[in-house]
Scaffold this motif. Structure first.
Motif, PDB file in Angstrom:
ATOM      1  N   THR A 400       0.664  -1.197  -0.149  1.00  0.00           N
ATOM      2  CA  THR A 400      -0.241   0.092  -0.118  1.00  0.00           C
ATOM      3  C   THR A 400       0.895   1.151  -0.132  1.00  0.00           C
ATOM      4  OG1 THR A 400      -0.076   0.113   2.502  1.00  0.00           O
ATOM      5  CG2 THR A 400      -1.814  -1.098   1.211  1.00  0.00           C
ATOM      6  N   VAL A 401       0.365   2.366  -0.577  1.00  0.00           N
ATOM      7  CA  VAL A 401       0.966   3.550  -0.871  1.00  0.00           C
ATOM      8  C   VAL A 401       0.143   4.660  -0.417  1.00  0.00           C
ATOM      9  CG1 VAL A 401       2.314   5.464  -2.196  1.00  0.00           C
ATOM     10  CG2 VAL A 401       2.843   2.786  -2.428  1.00  0.00           C
ATOM     11  N   SER A 402       0.445   5.495   0.380  1.00  0.00           N
ATOM     12  CA  SER A 402      -0.733   6.567   0.775  1.00  0.00           C
ATOM     13  C   SER A 402       0.232   7.951   0.530  1.00  0.00           C
ATOM     14  CB  SER A 402      -1.096   6.641   2.391  1.00  0.00           C
ATOM     15  OG  SER A 402      -1.792   5.329   2.344  1.00  0.00           O
ATOM     16  N   VAL A 403      -0.537   8.809  -0.059  1.00  0.00           N
ATOM     17  CA  VAL A 403       0.105  10.327  -0.218  1.00  0.00           C
ATOM     18  C   VAL A 403      -0.794  11.235   0.109  1.00  0.00           C
ATOM     19  CG1 VAL A 403       1.121  11.957  -2.064  1.00  0.00           C
ATOM     20  CG2 VAL A 403       1.667   9.427  -2.134  1.00  0.00           C
ATOM     21  N   VAL A 404      -0.568  12.137   1.030  1.00  0.00           N
ATOM     22  CA  VAL A 404      -1.502  13.024   1.737  1.00  0.00           C
ATOM     23  C   VAL A 404      -0.780  14.284   1.632  1.00  0.00           C
ATOM     24  CG1 VAL A 404      -3.083  13.573   3.616  1.00  0.00           C
ATOM     25  CG2 VAL A 404      -2.579  11.217   3.123  1.00  0.00           C
ATOM     26  N   SER A 405      -1.443  15.452   1.459  1.00  0.00           N
ATOM     27  CA  SER A 405      -1.183  16.721   1.431  1.00  0.00           C
ATOM     28  C   SER A 405      -1.652  17.518   2.752  1.00  0.00           C
ATOM     29  CB  SER A 405      -1.489  17.370   0.053  1.00  0.00           C
ATOM     30  OG  SER A 405      -1.138  19.172   0.265  1.00  0.00           O
ATOM     31  N   MET A 406      -1.011  17.936   3.816  1.00  0.00           N
ATOM     32  CA  MET A 406      -1.322  18.543   5.005  1.00  0.00           C
ATOM     33  C   MET A 406      -0.597  19.880   5.148  1.00  0.00           C
ATOM     34  SD  MET A 406      -2.661  15.493   7.211  1.00  0.00           S
ATOM     35  CE  MET A 406      -3.385  16.624   8.535  1.00  0.00           C
ATOM     36  N   GLU A 407      -1.072  20.482   5.867  1.00  0.00           N
ATOM     37  CA  GLU A 407      -0.409  21.801   6.265  1.00  0.00           C
ATOM     38  C   GLU A 407       0.734  21.668   7.314  1.00  0.00           C
ATOM     39  OE1 GLU A 407      -1.016  26.426   7.655  1.00  0.00           O
ATOM     40  OE2 GLU A 407      -2.709  25.058   7.554  1.00  0.00           O
ATOM     41  N   PHE A 408       2.012  21.873   7.224  1.00  0.00           N
ATOM     42  CA  PHE A 408       3.030  21.749   8.259  1.00  0.00           C
ATOM     43  C   PHE A 408       2.901  23.020   9.310  1.00  0.00           C
ATOM     44  CE2 PHE A 408       6.508  19.227   5.863  1.00  0.00           C
ATOM     45  CZ  PHE A 408       5.440  17.990   5.475  1.00  0.00           C
ATOM     46  N   VAL A 409       3.495  22.526  10.506  1.00  0.00           N
ATOM     47  CA  VAL A 409       3.326  23.326  11.621  1.00  0.00           C
ATOM     48  C   VAL A 409       4.092  24.642  11.370  1.00  0.00           C
ATOM     49  CG1 VAL A 409       3.865  23.637  13.888  1.00  0.00           C
ATOM     50  CG2 VAL A 409       3.031  21.838  13.200  1.00  0.00           C
ATOM     51  N   ASP A 410       5.427  24.512  10.611  1.00  0.00           N
ATOM     52  CA  ASP A 410       6.091  25.760  10.207  1.00  0.00           C
ATOM     53  C   ASP A 410       5.633  26.643   9.097  1.00  0.00           C
ATOM     54  OD1 ASP A 410       9.639  26.068   9.486  1.00  0.00           O
ATOM     55  OD2 ASP A 410       8.271  27.479  10.092  1.00  0.00           O
ATOM     56  N   MET A 411       5.313  27.879   9.232  1.00  0.00           N
ATOM     57  CA  MET A 411       4.516  28.432   8.594  1.00  0.00           C
ATOM     58  C   MET A 411       5.592  29.373   7.668  1.00  0.00           C
ATOM     59  SD  MET A 411       1.324  27.837   9.029  1.00  0.00           S
ATOM     60  CE  MET A 411       0.716  29.235   8.161  1.00  0.00           C
ATOM     61  N   SER A 412       6.650  29.299   8.019  1.00  0.00           N
ATOM     62  CA  SER A 412       7.695  30.038   7.201  1.00  0.00           C
ATOM     63  C   SER A 412       8.217  29.269   5.876  1.00  0.00           C
ATOM     64  CB  SER A 412       8.989  30.238   8.103  1.00  0.00           C
ATOM     65  OG  SER A 412       9.510  29.295   8.357  1.00  0.00           O
ATOM     66  N   LEU A 413       7.811  27.988   5.690  1.00  0.00           N
ATOM     67  CA  LEU A 413       7.967  27.658   4.324  1.00  0.00           C
ATOM     68  C   LEU A 413       7.596  28.100   3.281  1.00  0.00           C
ATOM     69  CD1 LEU A 413       7.320  23.858   5.570  1.00  0.00           C
ATOM     70  CD2 LEU A 413       9.502  25.131   5.496  1.00  0.00           C
ATOM     71  N   ASP A 414       8.093  28.363   2.194  1.00  0.00           N
ATOM     72  CA  ASP A 414       7.859  28.964   0.780  1.00  0.00           C
ATOM     73  C   ASP A 414       7.195  27.837   0.020  1.00  0.00           C
ATOM     74  OD1 ASP A 414      10.830  30.932   0.825  1.00  0.00           O
ATOM     75  OD2 ASP A 414       8.998  31.268   1.694  1.00  0.00           O
ATOM     76  N   ALA A 415       6.581  28.410  -0.870  1.00  0.00           N
ATOM     77  CA  ALA A 415       5.752  27.466  -1.748  1.00  0.00           C
ATOM     78  C   ALA A 415       6.578  26.677  -2.620  1.00  0.00           C
ATOM     79  CB  ALA A 415       4.864  28.230  -2.829  1.00  0.00           C
ATOM     80  N   GLY A 416       6.587  25.210  -2.527  1.00  0.00           N
ATOM     81  CA  GLY A 416       7.379  24.375  -3.310  1.00  0.00           C
ATOM     82  C   GLY A 416       8.818  24.322  -3.099  1.00  0.00           C
ATOM     83  N   THR A 417       9.209  25.095  -2.107  1.00  0.00           N
ATOM     84  CA  THR A 417      10.639  25.214  -1.921  1.00  0.00           C
ATOM     85  C   THR A 417      11.228  24.887  -0.468  1.00  0.00           C
ATOM     86  OG1 THR A 417      10.589  27.600  -1.283  1.00  0.00           O
ATOM     87  CG2 THR A 417      10.960  26.790  -3.541  1.00  0.00           C
ATOM     88  N   ALA A 418      12.375  24.352  -0.070  1.00  0.00           N
ATOM     89  CA  ALA A 418      12.782  24.216   1.231  1.00  0.00           C
ATOM     90  C   ALA A 418      12.812  25.308   2.333  1.00  0.00           C
ATOM     91  CB  ALA A 418      14.149  23.482   1.354  1.00  0.00           C
ATOM     92  N   ALA A 419      12.591  25.417   3.336  1.00  0.00           N
ATOM     93  CA  ALA A 419      12.530  26.494   4.119  1.00  0.00           C
ATOM     94  C   ALA A 419      14.019  26.915   4.498  1.00  0.00           C
ATOM     95  CB  ALA A 419      12.191  26.239   5.511  1.00  0.00           C
ATOM     96  N   GLY A 420      14.400  28.107   4.331  1.00  0.00           N
ATOM     97  CA  GLY A 420      15.694  28.503   4.507  1.00  0.00           C
ATOM     98  C   GLY A 420      15.713  29.137   5.938  1.00  0.00           C
ATOM     99  N   ASN A 421      16.888  29.430   6.167  1.00  0.00           N
ATOM    100  CA  ASN A 421      17.219  29.881   7.643  1.00  0.00           C
ATOM    101  C   ASN A 421      16.683  31.390   7.745  1.00  0.00           C
ATOM    102  OD1 ASN A 421      19.196  27.766   8.129  1.00  0.00           O
ATOM    103  ND2 ASN A 421      20.776  28.935   7.226  1.00  0.00           N
ATOM    104  N   SER A 422      15.780  31.346   8.958  1.00  0.00           N
ATOM    105  CA  SER A 422      15.236  32.808   9.410  1.00  0.00           C
ATOM    106  C   SER A 422      16.220  33.746   9.774  1.00  0.00           C
ATOM    107  CB  SER A 422      14.208  32.203  10.251  1.00  0.00           C
ATOM    108  OG  SER A 422      14.668  31.716  11.549  1.00  0.00           O
ATOM    109  N   LEU A 423      15.611  34.897   9.843  1.00  0.00           N
ATOM    110  CA  LEU A 423      16.528  36.089  10.240  1.00  0.00           C
ATOM    111  C   LEU A 423      17.024  35.621  11.954  1.00  0.00           C
ATOM    112  CD1 LEU A 423      17.676  38.705   9.893  1.00  0.00           C
ATOM    113  CD2 LEU A 423      15.584  39.670  10.585  1.00  0.00           C
ATOM    114  N   THR A 424      15.962  35.393  12.672  1.00  0.00           N
ATOM    115  CA  THR A 424      16.283  34.937  13.882  1.00  0.00           C
ATOM    116  C   THR A 424      17.520  34.082  14.154  1.00  0.00           C
ATOM    117  OG1 THR A 424      14.033  35.261  14.639  1.00  0.00           O
ATOM    118  CG2 THR A 424      15.483  34.213  16.365  1.00  0.00           C
ATOM    119  N   ASP A 425      17.382  32.949  13.474  1.00  0.00           N
ATOM    120  CA  ASP A 425      18.453  32.126  13.411  1.00  0.00           C
ATOM    121  C   ASP A 425      19.856  32.262  12.998  1.00  0.00           C
ATOM    122  OD1 ASP A 425      16.684  30.019  13.954  1.00  0.00           O
ATOM    123  OD2 ASP A 425      16.361  29.283  12.046  1.00  0.00           O
ATOM    124  N   VAL A 426      19.819  33.409  11.713  1.00  0.00           N
ATOM    125  CA  VAL A 426      20.990  33.896  11.420  1.00  0.00           C
ATOM    126  C   VAL A 426      21.685  34.919  12.399  1.00  0.00           C
ATOM    127  CG1 VAL A 426      21.991  35.590   9.712  1.00  0.00           C
ATOM    128  CG2 VAL A 426      20.304  33.547   9.079  1.00  0.00           C
TER     129      VAL A 426
END
Length: 561
Positions: A400-426
């Motif tokens: 069996t294979v299940s693919v589900v689209s759901m909202e992640f907790v981190d709201m700083s993610l850009d559409a379709g790209t990996a989340a970069g380092n935030s200003l606070t982390d830098v």
């Protein structure tokens, strides 16, 4: 010096306290800023050290004059970046850090004096264990290893000698899993390094407490199955994550896999026949012939039973003759058949399931703010098809294979790209560098304001246009005359004789360089010191001609308003 004391006395107690506090704060800021600027940048030298190893390294470095900094609870040793190479060479000269447990170097500094047989045997056992552990750590993916050897001695008057045994505990690096192949190589290494040791007497365990290889066959199989299951799940998760991350980004996908393996050994035998495949196996043919005669007279004699050749054709004999023949043929056929024997060992994949969670898309709304949207169903179907191909999907097996689209907790993610380092982390990661830069800038600004600027004012005094040297200039464009003695007329266009004011010789104020140094006094509304003689001169002018002085001051005030 007297002028400075007089100026300080004229400030008052409150201003003196404020001035002293400002000076102390400025000095502290300068010293702290310079200390932060010139503070060395520490670089990790060795990490993941035991307290004993860290203590030996710190003692050796401090003895050689290096600055040492400890971190991570004492397990990380750091030195200035410029001293990393020298520190490594100094530690290597003293044999630090030691490579885990000691090996044959135990005998380097030991002498035969005071060493009995028991201690020699113990040191030999310790050295052998240390050398084997070092060899095991050279295997790819293994971070640390401990080896325990049991080498029993043959008891007196005993005909049999106990067998030697060994146990090995292995800790893998992050992201690695100890495979059965590596465990077998470790077993072979230990068995070859210890005299008279059977490979089956070596037990291999992982740092998490899993038995990879053991003397008991059932435990051995169970550990091997668990290792194989973990390796398969990691491989499937890595393959699925890589192919999905190429579309949605590495930070926007989570993958979990589960592989079920068979734990029983199965032997399946089958035999099938094909009636269309007939082959003649054997053919059998039989033929029979018989002859006889019968007396018609009904007499019974011996001649009746004899063949005609033997009867001799007796005269007077009468009878009938009979003959018969029979032929039989038997054909045996062989029918084609197929015999199959299938052996299924434990560890075959019985079923596998994959769950893929992908983040949605953040698209700007009408106000320009990012709004969450679920991924289209067509995109999810295409991702599911890719996952099926990547894992070798078998519907008959129950995958069996299940693919589900759901909202992640981190709201700083850009559409379709990996989340970069935030200003606070830098900012948190470069806090010290930013603080050093700010302190350096503050020191430069303080030096410019409190040292360079006053020096320039004293060295290059700004002269107002049309004003005599050392005079008090009125606001530009006021049209007012200058005060007597300062190079200013009382009113524009009027000579001094018509106003009843005697001309005042301004040379007393103009050639300050020729006069002796006058005392300076401080005024609340004037920045810096003012010569006392000038203030007295202005006071005398106001006293001698109050009306004209008042008129000039009114013009100045009106112009300033």
């Amino acid at each position: 010096m007297k002028a400075l004391q007089a100026n300080l006395a004229g400030l008052g107690r409150g201003r003196l306290l404020a001035l002293g506090a400002t000076g102390v704060g400025l000095l502290l800021a300068v010293f702290l800023g310079l200390g932060a600027i010139y503070a060395p940048s520490y670089t990790p030298l060795y990490g993941d050290l035991s307290p004993a190893a860290a203590s030996r390294i710190v003692a050796a470095l401090e003895q050689d004059g290096f600055d040492v900094e400890l971190g991570q609870g004492g397990s990380l040793v750091s030195v200035p970046e410029a001293d990393v190479a020298r520190a490594r060479m100094a530690l290597a000269d003293q044999g630090l850090p030691s490579e885990g447990v000691p090996g044959w170097e135990l005998f380097d500094q030991s002498s035969g004096l005071g060493m009995n047989t028991f201690l020699q045997k113990v040191n030999r056992l310790r050295a052998l264990e240390g050398e084997i552990a070092r060899s095991i750590r050279t295997i790819d993916g293994i971070e640390a290893a401990r080896v325990h050897l049991v080498l029993p001695e043959r008891e007196a008057f005993s005909r049999t000698r106990p067998e030697a045994t060994a146990s090995v505990i292995v800790r893998n690096r992050a992201g690695y899993a100890l495979s059965r192949r590596q465990a077998l190589s470790i077993r072979a290494l230990v068995a070859s390094a210890v005299p008279d040791m059977d490979a089956s007497k070596v037990t291999v365990l992982s740092a998490s407490g899993e038995t990879i290889l053991a003397e008991d066959a059932s435990s051995d199989v169970e550990g091997a199955l668990q290792t194989r299951q973990t390796a398969l799940e990691d491989r499937l998760a890595r393959s699925v994550r890589e192919i999905v991350a190429a579309r949605v980004g590495a930070a926007n996908v989570r993958v979990e896999t589960n592989v079920q393996l068979s734990t029983e050994r199965q032997v399946v035998r089958s035999e099938s026949y094909d009636p269309d495949q007939q082959v003649v196996r054997s053919t059998e043919t039989r033929e029979e012939q018989s002859e006889g005669s019968e007396d018609r007279s009904g007499e019974v004699s011996v001649a009746n039973g004899l063949p005609p050749e033997l009867a001799g054709g007796a005269e007077g004999g009468t009878g009938s003759r009979q003959s018969s023949s029979q032929s039989n043929e038997i054909v045996n056929y062989e029918i084609g058949n197929t015999r199959t024997e299938t052996i299924r060992e434990p560890g075959q994949v019985a079923r596998q399931t994959v769950a893929v969670l992908v983040n949605g898309i953040y698209a700007p709304d009408a106000n320009g703010d990012p709004a969450y949207q679920e991924r289209p169903a067509e995109e999810l179907e295409r991702i599911e098809a890719l996952v099926r191909s990547a894992i070798g999907f078998d519907e008959a097996r129950g995958d069996t294979v299940s693919v589900v689209s759901m909202e992640f907790v981190d709201m700083s993610l850009d559409a379709g790209t990996a989340a970069g380092n935030s200003l606070t982390d830098v900012l948190a990661r470069n806090a010290m560098s930013i603080l050093r830069g700010l302190l350096a800038l503050a020191v430069v600004v303080a030096v410019l304001l409190f040292a360079v600027r006053p020096a320039l004012k004293r060295a290059l005094p700004v002269l107002a246009e049309g004003a005599a040297p050392g005079g008090l200039a009125a606001p530009e464009g006021s049209g007012a005359a200058q005060l007597p003695g300062t190079g200013r007329t009382s009113a524009p266009g009027l000579p001094k004789a018509e106003r009843g004011v005697e001309p005042y010789d301004a040379s007393a104020l103009a050639h300050d360089d020729a006069d002796e140094e006058d005392d300076l006094i401080a005024l609340a509304s004037v920045q810096g010191g003012v010569r006392k003689r000038r203030v007295q001169t202005v006071g005398e002018l106001v006293t001698s001609d109050p009306d004209e002085s008042l008129r000039v001051l009114r013009q100045w005030l009106a112009q300033g308003a």
